[in-house]
Each structure stands twice: as structure tokens, then as C-alpha cells.
Design a protein around this motif. Structure first.
Motif, PDB file in Angstrom:
ATOM      1  N   UNK A   9       0.932  -1.190   0.087  1.00 36.92           N
ATOM      2  CA  UNK A   9      -0.175  -0.072   0.033  1.00 36.92           C
ATOM      3  C   UNK A   9       0.764   1.221  -0.020  1.00 36.92           C
ATOM      4  N   UNK A  10       0.351   2.207  -1.092  1.00 38.83           N
ATOM      5  CA  UNK A  10       1.452   3.562  -0.821  1.00 38.83           C
ATOM      6  C   UNK A  10       1.170   4.357   0.344  1.00 38.83           C
ATOM      7  N   UNK A  16      -2.115  -5.945   2.295  1.00 34.06           N
ATOM      8  CA  UNK A  16      -3.370  -6.804   2.067  1.00 34.06           C
ATOM      9  C   UNK A  16      -4.576  -5.917   1.730  1.00 34.06           C
ATOM     10  N   UNK A  17      -4.907  -6.209   0.579  1.00 39.85           N
ATOM     11  CA  UNK A  17      -6.062  -5.713  -0.106  1.00 39.85           C
ATOM     12  C   UNK A  17      -7.024  -6.637  -0.100  1.00 39.85           C
ATOM     13  N   UNK A  18      -8.543  -6.005   0.027  1.00 42.63           N
ATOM     14  CA  UNK A  18      -9.807  -6.870  -0.070  1.00 42.63           C
ATOM     15  C   UNK A  18     -10.586  -6.393  -1.348  1.00 42.63           C
ATOM     16  N   UNK A  19     -11.033  -7.311  -2.145  1.00 44.15           N
ATOM     17  CA  UNK A  19     -11.857  -6.864  -3.178  1.00 44.15           C
ATOM     18  C   UNK A  19     -13.065  -6.401  -2.649  1.00 44.15           C
ATOM     19  N   UNK A  40      -7.087   2.914   1.512  1.00 38.68           N
ATOM     20  CA  UNK A  40      -6.715   3.335   0.316  1.00 38.68           C
ATOM     21  C   UNK A  40      -7.272   2.334  -0.886  1.00 38.68           C
ATOM     22  N   UNK A  41      -7.874   2.871  -1.876  1.00 34.51           N
ATOM     23  CA  UNK A  41      -8.477   2.107  -2.965  1.00 34.51           C
ATOM     24  C   UNK A  41      -7.592   2.276  -4.473  1.00 34.51           C
TER      25      UNK A  41
END
Length: 52
Positions: A9-10, A16-19, A40-41
Motif C-alpha cells: 500500500x502506498x 493486504x487488499x480486499x476486493x 486506500x483503494x
């Protein structure tokens, strides 16, 4: 298709990113991802085009 993705993540130290959304559009498959820590998306289209 997985509901989570590992990516740095910047905005924070999370990876960890979630859909959060998915749909078919004329350019391909559009997927929205959101960081689990800071929110952040970014949008990914057909695996190649990214808005981040």
C-alpha cells in the motif's frame, strides 16, 4: 477469483487488499480493491490497467 490480494500500500505499511466490487465492462473485468488498514483503494481493469 480470490477476494484478497497481496500488494504494498502506498499510504501505509500494509500489504493486504480486499476486493470490494467486481463487474464486466467493455474494457474487460473491472475490480475495485481497498487496503484493509487505511482504506486506500484502486481500480484494476482486466488485470492490466490500474488507477493507482
Amino acid at each position: 477469483m480470490s477476494l484478497e490480494m497481496e500488494r504494498d500500500c502506498p499510504e501505509c505499511d500494509s500489504n493486504e487488499f480486499w476486493k470490494t466490487a467486481y463487474m464486466e465492462i467493455h474494457l474487460g473485468k473491472k475490480t475495485k480493491w481497498r487496503c484493509s488498514d487505511c482504506g486506500f483503494g484502486f481500480i484494476q481493469i482486466d488485470g492490466d490497467i490500474r488507477t493507482a
